[in-house]
Design an enzyme around this catalytic site. Sequence first.
Site, short mmCIF file in Angstrom:
data_model
loop_
_atom_site.label_atom_id
_atom_site.label_comp_id
_atom_site.label_asym_id
_atom_site.label_seq_id
_atom_site.Cartn_x
_atom_site.Cartn_y
_atom_site.Cartn_z
N ASN A 150 42.87 45.62 43.83
CA ASN A 150 41.93 44.54 43.50
C ASN A 150 41.04 44.91 42.32
O ASN A 150 41.12 44.29 41.27
CB ASN A 150 41.05 44.19 44.70
CG ASN A 150 41.71 43.19 45.63
OD1 ASN A 150 42.71 42.57 45.29
ND2 ASN A 150 41.14 43.03 46.81
N ASP A 194 41.87 40.79 54.99
CA ASP A 194 42.14 41.45 53.72
C ASP A 194 41.75 42.93 53.75
O ASP A 194 42.38 43.75 53.10
CB ASP A 194 41.40 40.74 52.59
CG ASP A 194 42.09 39.44 52.18
OD1 ASP A 194 43.33 39.38 52.29
OD2 ASP A 194 41.40 38.51 51.74
N TYR A 245 36.14 40.31 44.39
CA TYR A 245 34.80 40.60 43.88
C TYR A 245 34.58 39.98 42.50
O TYR A 245 33.52 39.43 42.20
CB TYR A 245 34.61 42.12 43.85
CG TYR A 245 33.20 42.62 43.63
CD1 TYR A 245 32.12 41.75 43.48
CD2 TYR A 245 32.94 43.98 43.58
CE1 TYR A 245 30.83 42.23 43.29
CE2 TYR A 245 31.65 44.47 43.39
CZ TYR A 245 30.60 43.58 43.24
OH TYR A 245 29.34 44.06 43.06
N ALA A 246 35.59 40.05 41.64
CA ALA A 246 35.45 39.50 40.29
C ALA A 246 35.18 38.00 40.32
O ALA A 246 34.40 37.47 39.52
CB ALA A 246 36.72 39.79 39.47
N PHE A 247 35.79 37.30 41.25
CA PHE A 247 35.57 35.86 41.41
C PHE A 247 34.14 35.58 41.83
O PHE A 247 33.47 34.67 41.30
CB PHE A 247 36.56 35.30 42.43
CG PHE A 247 36.43 33.82 42.69
CD1 PHE A 247 36.93 32.90 41.79
CD2 PHE A 247 35.80 33.36 43.84
CE1 PHE A 247 36.81 31.54 42.03
CE2 PHE A 247 35.67 32.01 44.08
CZ PHE A 247 36.18 31.09 43.18
N SER A 248 33.63 36.37 42.78
CA SER A 248 32.25 36.21 43.23
C SER A 248 31.27 36.46 42.10
O SER A 248 30.16 35.90 42.08
CB SER A 248 31.96 37.15 44.39
OG SER A 248 32.80 36.89 45.50
#
Length: 279
Positions: A126, A52, A169-172
């Site tokens: 992202n 990615d 990053y938002a998911f993490s």
Amino acid sequence: MSRRILVVTHEGRPEAVRAADRVCDDLARHGIEVVRDGSADGAELVMVLGGDGTILRAAELAREHDVPLLGINLGHVGFLAEAEPEALPDVVERAVARDYHVEERMTIDVVATAPDGTRQHGWAINEAAVEKGERARMVEATIGVDGRGLSSFGCDGIVLATPTGSTAYAFSGGGPVVWPDVEALLVVPIAAHALFARPMVVGPRSVLEVEVLPYENKHAVVWCDGRRRMDVVAGSRITVCRGAQPVRLARLTEVPFSGRLVAKFNLPVQGWRGVRTRP
């Protein structure tokens, strides 16, 4: 007019370099001019071999010239990639035949305005992450939507993401997964000391704002896709809105996003419509 394809790879990974060499040779045998890790100007397609991070680097080149990007995963998750290494011969044939469809992914435009009025500009596919400038201190900030303040708190950071970035990053940080065809913006505070600091999803025409409060002259850092950095001083305002220029991704299949989630995150689906794990 001759055809041109830009090939971008992770030069630090020998397997990626070898795969890129094979792709370049195969494309050349079909009479296609190959540019290696250069400009996408005049190219009909950007082919990326890597993870990615490499795809995000290639997105900078592709977006500048509005060229579709086709990713082959030679990294770990490869969420933005369209194919795995074993499919390389077929990918080349499909690229030569122009047998793919193009999907537009929403981006965000980012502006950081200092107290003296000077501005820095950025963009992301992202997320834009507002992070603390010093490891030992939190960033004190106020978040706002559409010109209205919502909450102030100290935190490690605030992620302002697109649906594409909802699995990054938002998911993490505990944010929701948003399907890429949903037009929306996400706000995900990271380790916030506040009662109202839950992730939020707002409409695509909304404008997000983060003000870095001038407590103890603290400063912050804004990272766009983890690649492009803006240092901001205390009192600065970071504004995020829907990007004027999307990133175009070349797709080879019509697999739904749910299938990509299951494959990339190795999600358990035992029991779905009778699927069993043992005889």
